[in-house]
Design a protein around this motif. Structure first.
Motif, PDB file in Angstrom:
ATOM      1  N   ASN A 194       0.828  -1.206   0.000  1.00 39.47           N
ATOM      2  CA  ASN A 194       0.000   0.000   0.000  1.00 39.47           C
ATOM      3  C   ASN A 194       0.859   1.251   0.000  1.00 39.47           C
ATOM      4  O   ASN A 194       0.521   2.262  -0.622  1.00 39.47           O
ATOM      5  CB  ASN A 194      -0.922   0.007   1.219  1.00 39.47           C
ATOM      6  N   GLY A 195       1.976   1.205   0.724  1.00 37.86           N
ATOM      7  CA  GLY A 195       2.893   2.342   0.739  1.00 37.86           C
ATOM      8  C   GLY A 195       3.517   2.573  -0.614  1.00 37.86           C
ATOM      9  O   GLY A 195       3.711   3.722  -1.047  1.00 37.86           O
ATOM     10  N   LEU A 196       3.845   1.490  -1.319  1.00 35.25           N
ATOM     11  CA  LEU A 196       4.389   1.620  -2.671  1.00 35.25           C
ATOM     12  C   LEU A 196       3.363   2.246  -3.594  1.00 35.25           C
ATOM     13  O   LEU A 196       3.688   3.118  -4.418  1.00 35.25           O
ATOM     14  CB  LEU A 196       4.792   0.233  -3.192  1.00 35.25           C
ATOM     15  N   ALA A 197       2.104   1.823  -3.443  1.00 35.81           N
ATOM     16  CA  ALA A 197       1.026   2.414  -4.245  1.00 35.81           C
ATOM     17  C   ALA A 197       0.870   3.897  -3.926  1.00 35.81           C
ATOM     18  O   ALA A 197       0.676   4.732  -4.824  1.00 35.81           O
ATOM     19  CB  ALA A 197      -0.278   1.675  -3.980  1.00 35.81           C
ATOM     20  N   ILE A 201       1.254   7.123  -6.396  1.00 37.38           N
ATOM     21  CA  ILE A 201       0.215   8.146  -6.548  1.00 37.38           C
ATOM     22  C   ILE A 201       0.800   9.533  -6.341  1.00 37.38           C
ATOM     23  O   ILE A 201       0.487  10.475  -7.069  1.00 37.38           O
ATOM     24  CB  ILE A 201      -0.933   7.880  -5.546  1.00 37.38           C
ATOM     25  N   ARG A 202       1.690   9.672  -5.345  1.00 38.59           N
ATOM     26  CA  ARG A 202       2.311  10.967  -5.079  1.00 38.59           C
ATOM     27  C   ARG A 202       3.147  11.422  -6.266  1.00 38.59           C
ATOM     28  O   ARG A 202       3.113  12.592  -6.664  1.00 38.59           O
ATOM     29  CB  ARG A 202       3.192  10.874  -3.841  1.00 38.59           C
ATOM     30  N   ASP A 203       3.914  10.497  -6.843  1.00 34.69           N
ATOM     31  CA  ASP A 203       4.815  10.860  -7.937  1.00 34.69           C
ATOM     32  C   ASP A 203       4.063  11.196  -9.218  1.00 34.69           C
ATOM     33  O   ASP A 203       4.407  12.144  -9.919  1.00 34.69           O
ATOM     34  CB  ASP A 203       5.816   9.728  -8.196  1.00 34.69           C
ATOM     35  N   ASN A 204       3.032  10.382  -9.539  1.00 37.73           N
ATOM     36  CA  ASN A 204       2.262  10.637 -10.758  1.00 37.73           C
ATOM     37  C   ASN A 204       0.919   9.913 -10.642  1.00 37.73           C
ATOM     38  O   ASN A 204       0.830   8.700 -10.851  1.00 37.73           O
ATOM     39  CB  ASN A 204       3.021  10.145 -11.993  1.00 37.73           C
ATOM     40  N   GLU A 205      -0.101  10.660 -10.258  1.00 38.79           N
ATOM     41  CA  GLU A 205      -1.408  10.054  -9.999  1.00 38.79           C
ATOM     42  C   GLU A 205      -2.000   9.435 -11.252  1.00 38.79           C
ATOM     43  O   GLU A 205      -2.597   8.352 -11.202  1.00 38.79           O
ATOM     44  CB  GLU A 205      -2.354  11.113  -9.431  1.00 38.79           C
ATOM     45  N   LEU A 206      -1.828  10.087 -12.411  1.00 40.61           N
ATOM     46  CA  LEU A 206      -2.384   9.577 -13.664  1.00 40.61           C
ATOM     47  C   LEU A 206      -1.734   8.251 -14.042  1.00 40.61           C
ATOM     48  O   LEU A 206      -2.409   7.280 -14.404  1.00 40.61           O
ATOM     49  CB  LEU A 206      -2.197  10.602 -14.771  1.00 40.61           C
ATOM     50  N   ALA A 207      -0.400   8.212 -13.924  1.00 42.94           N
ATOM     51  CA  ALA A 207       0.315   6.979 -14.262  1.00 42.94           C
ATOM     52  C   ALA A 207      -0.033   5.855 -13.282  1.00 42.94           C
ATOM     53  O   ALA A 207      -0.176   4.694 -13.686  1.00 42.94           O
ATOM     54  CB  ALA A 207       1.825   7.233 -14.245  1.00 42.94           C
ATOM     55  N   ALA A 208      -0.182   6.199 -11.997  1.00 38.71           N
ATOM     56  CA  ALA A 208      -0.532   5.193 -10.996  1.00 38.71           C
ATOM     57  C   ALA A 208      -1.897   4.579 -11.305  1.00 38.71           C
ATOM     58  O   ALA A 208      -2.094   3.366 -11.197  1.00 38.71           O
ATOM     59  CB  ALA A 208      -0.528   5.811  -9.606  1.00 38.71           C
ATOM     60  N   ILE A 215      -6.756   4.514  -6.637  1.00 43.21           N
ATOM     61  CA  ILE A 215      -6.325   5.772  -6.024  1.00 43.21           C
ATOM     62  C   ILE A 215      -7.283   6.197  -4.912  1.00 43.21           C
ATOM     63  O   ILE A 215      -6.850   6.561  -3.816  1.00 43.21           O
ATOM     64  CB  ILE A 215      -6.209   6.874  -7.096  1.00 43.21           C
ATOM     65  N   TRP A 216      -8.575   6.135  -5.177  1.00 50.28           N
ATOM     66  CA  TRP A 216      -9.559   6.579  -4.185  1.00 50.28           C
ATOM     67  C   TRP A 216      -9.453   5.734  -2.922  1.00 50.28           C
ATOM     68  O   TRP A 216      -9.438   6.261  -1.814  1.00 50.28           O
ATOM     69  CB  TRP A 216     -10.968   6.489  -4.760  1.00 50.28           C
ATOM     70  N   ARG A 217      -9.375   4.426  -3.077  1.00 46.53           N
ATOM     71  CA  ARG A 217      -9.324   3.528  -1.922  1.00 46.53           C
ATOM     72  C   ARG A 217      -8.053   3.748  -1.114  1.00 46.53           C
ATOM     73  O   ARG A 217      -8.088   3.775   0.122  1.00 46.53           O
ATOM     74  CB  ARG A 217      -9.398   2.070  -2.375  1.00 46.53           C
ATOM     75  N   THR A 218      -6.925   3.912  -1.801  1.00 46.19           N
ATOM     76  CA  THR A 218      -5.657   4.108  -1.095  1.00 46.19           C
ATOM     77  C   THR A 218      -5.690   5.392  -0.272  1.00 46.19           C
ATOM     78  O   THR A 218      -5.296   5.406   0.900  1.00 46.19           O
ATOM     79  CB  THR A 218      -4.490   4.168  -2.095  1.00 46.19           C
ATOM     80  N   LYS A 219      -6.181   6.474  -0.858  1.00 46.71           N
ATOM     81  CA  LYS A 219      -6.270   7.742  -0.133  1.00 46.71           C
ATOM     82  C   LYS A 219      -7.295   7.655   0.998  1.00 46.71           C
ATOM     83  O   LYS A 219      -7.094   8.234   2.072  1.00 46.71           O
ATOM     84  CB  LYS A 219      -6.646   8.874  -1.094  1.00 46.71           C
ATOM     85  N   PHE A 220      -8.373   6.933   0.761  1.00 45.86           N
ATOM     86  CA  PHE A 220      -9.414   6.773   1.779  1.00 45.86           C
ATOM     87  C   PHE A 220      -8.854   6.072   3.014  1.00 45.86           C
ATOM     88  O   PHE A 220      -9.092   6.495   4.147  1.00 45.86           O
ATOM     89  CB  PHE A 220     -10.587   5.983   1.191  1.00 45.86           C
ATOM     90  N   VAL A 221      -8.100   4.999   2.803  1.00 46.82           N
ATOM     91  CA  VAL A 221      -7.504   4.266   3.922  1.00 46.82           C
ATOM     92  C   VAL A 221      -6.552   5.175   4.699  1.00 46.82           C
ATOM     93  O   VAL A 221      -6.572   5.202   5.946  1.00 46.82           O
ATOM     94  CB  VAL A 221      -6.758   3.016   3.413  1.00 46.82           C
ATOM     95  N   VAL A 222      -5.729   5.935   3.996  1.00 45.61           N
ATOM     96  CA  VAL A 222      -4.787   6.845   4.658  1.00 45.61           C
ATOM     97  C   VAL A 222      -5.540   7.881   5.480  1.00 45.61           C
ATOM     98  O   VAL A 222      -5.183   8.157   6.632  1.00 45.61           O
ATOM     99  CB  VAL A 222      -3.879   7.541   3.617  1.00 45.61           C
ATOM    100  N   TYR A 223      -6.591   8.445   4.913  1.00 48.28           N
ATOM    101  CA  TYR A 223      -7.347   9.492   5.605  1.00 48.28           C
ATOM    102  C   TYR A 223      -8.004   8.952   6.878  1.00 48.28           C
ATOM    103  O   TYR A 223      -7.930   9.590   7.937  1.00 48.28           O
ATOM    104  CB  TYR A 223      -8.415  10.069   4.673  1.00 48.28           C
ATOM    105  N   VAL A 224      -8.620   7.791   6.794  1.00 48.80           N
ATOM    106  CA  VAL A 224      -9.333   7.232   7.942  1.00 48.80           C
ATOM    107  C   VAL A 224      -8.366   6.818   9.049  1.00 48.80           C
ATOM    108  O   VAL A 224      -8.584   7.110  10.234  1.00 48.80           O
ATOM    109  CB  VAL A 224     -10.206   6.038   7.506  1.00 48.80           C
ATOM    110  N   VAL A 225      -7.279   6.152   8.672  1.00 45.64           N
ATOM    111  CA  VAL A 225      -6.293   5.732   9.675  1.00 45.64           C
ATOM    112  C   VAL A 225      -5.642   6.953  10.329  1.00 45.64           C
ATOM    113  O   VAL A 225      -5.463   6.993  11.561  1.00 45.64           O
ATOM    114  CB  VAL A 225      -5.220   4.827   9.035  1.00 45.64           C
ATOM    115  N   THR A 226      -5.312   7.942   9.523  1.00 47.30           N
ATOM    116  CA  THR A 226      -4.722   9.176  10.059  1.00 47.30           C
ATOM    117  C   THR A 226      -5.687   9.866  11.015  1.00 47.30           C
ATOM    118  O   THR A 226      -5.282  10.370  12.068  1.00 47.30           O
ATOM    119  CB  THR A 226      -4.337  10.133   8.914  1.00 47.30           C
ATOM    120  N   ALA A 227      -6.963   9.886  10.653  1.00 46.91           N
ATOM    121  CA  ALA A 227      -7.975  10.511  11.511  1.00 46.91           C
ATOM    122  C   ALA A 227      -8.059   9.802  12.858  1.00 46.91           C
ATOM    123  O   ALA A 227      -8.112  10.452  13.914  1.00 46.91           O
ATOM    124  CB  ALA A 227      -9.328  10.492  10.818  1.00 46.91           C
ATOM    125  N   GLY A 228      -8.061   8.465  12.837  1.00 45.56           N
ATOM    126  CA  GLY A 228      -8.142   7.718  14.090  1.00 45.56           C
ATOM    127  C   GLY A 228      -6.954   7.973  14.997  1.00 45.56           C
ATOM    128  O   GLY A 228      -7.115   8.201  16.202  1.00 45.56           O
TER     129      GLY A 228
END
Length: 341
Positions: A194-197, A201-208, A215-228
């Motif tokens: 997930n970190g590699l993904a 995404i950070r380097d080039n979201e379109l290419a990822a 992309i949506w799921r990866t960012k969603f997981v980061v946002y929710v875990v960070t919030a907790g």
């Protein structure tokens, strides 16, 4: 005859030395209640909590590209959940901190569904709007003191430990523990698939996206875990303060502006950056705090100079000059030379 072999490794000599030194420093910090004064322990506890907040914001903004200016929503929510769960729910403060983290992650789910429809500056504004909604909502709760806030009852405070020194030591260890947990969690997450993904995404979201990364799921997981985790840090902050009010709990200055300053001057998009940035921030604060508003002006000047002269932060300068990576995330090809007759 010289035979050249190539090895692929994440680790390096600098990373191994840093790990040993880090373990020694951690042992010294764990023993702080036996060698540090009360004021020193309170300051170090605050440093650890800001380090945790900065590392979490850096994971969101520096890796996921989610630039939030409303993280005070979760800090304040964590503080109020600590008070509500202990006063009305009868939970022990330590269990209340964990429960607050779970509630913070749960409330982040519908928030993410809404604000993920926004992009760029609109996303940042959306996070700030949510924080203001939280502040105004808790200001209306008379059971928690309304606009003037409330203090944690003496009985709940004493449930932490019988003596004052015991309570201060426990609060210190909890702050140190959450900082270590956050840094370790960020490090392990970024080393995972997930970190590699996320890095892609950070380097080039379109290419990822074209490579099949969700992309949506990866960012969603980061946002929710960070919030907790941010909610848990917020609960710890107000467990140390023993008093809460809407303005203090949802302060954009204390819990977002200073955190962004720490990450920017330290180095966004690196694990080492928030650590260096936290140390610089507190060094400036302790040196210039007596100057009043001039202190904030100096912080602003420092941030501007760093952004102009070192866009990648202080750690970016160090890494570019000495090729250091204390928290190795990517694989590196190294040459190994063996001599044979």
């Amino acid at each position: 005859m010289s035979i050249q072999n190539h090895t692929v490794s994440r680790s390096s000599q600098a990373a191994r030395v840093a790990a040993i030194l880090g373990a020694l420093v951690l042992l010294i910090l764990i023993a702080a209640p036996w060698w540090a004064g009360r004021a020193d322990m309170r300051l170090m506890g605050e440093i650890f909590l800001y380090l945790a907040l900065a590392s979490l914001w850096n994971l969101m903004a520096g890796y996921a590209g989610l630039v939030s200016v409303g993280q005070q929503a979760f800090v304040g929510f964590g503080g109020y959940m600590l008070f509500a769960l202990t006063i009305f729910g009868g939970l022990h403060p330590i269990f209340a901190i964990g429960a607050a983290g779970v509630l913070g992650a749960l409330i982040a789910v519908p928030m993410a569904v809404l604000i993920f429809r926004l992009r760029g500056a609109y996303f940042a504004i959306g996070t700030w709007v949510f924080a203001e909604v939280f502040r105004l909502s808790f200001a209306q709760m008379s059971s928690l003191g309304g606009g003037s806030g409330s203090s944690l009852p003496v009985g709940i405070v004493k449930s932490l430990a019988a003596s004052r020194s015991g309570r201060e030591a426990l609060s210190y260890w909890l702050a140190l523990g959450i900082a270590v947990v956050v840094i370790a969690a960020v490090y392990l997450f970024l080393r995972s698939r997930n970190g590699l993904a996320l890095t892609a995404i950070r380097d080039n979201e379109l290419a990822a996206g074209s490579l099949g990364i969700d992309i949506w799921r990866t960012k969603f997981v980061v946002y929710v875990v960070t919030a907790g985790l941010t909610t848990m840090v917020g609960a710890l902050i107000f467990l140390q303060k023993l008093r809460i009010s809407p303005d203090a709990a949802f302060s954009v200055n204390d819990w977002t502006a200073f955190v962004i300053f720490i990450v920017v001057i330290g180095g966004i998009g690196t694990i080492e950056g928030p650590i260096i940035g936290t140390l610089i921030f507190f060094a400036l604060r302790e040196t210039l705090a007596d100057l009043g508003t001039t202190y904030l002006i100096v912080l602003g000047i420092v941030a501007i100079v760093v952004m102009l002269k070192a866009p990648k932060g202080v750690w970016g300068l160090i890494r570019a000059r000495y090729d250091l990576q204390l928290f190795p995330l990517s694989y590196r090809v190294q040459q190994k030379s063996n001599k044979a007759d």
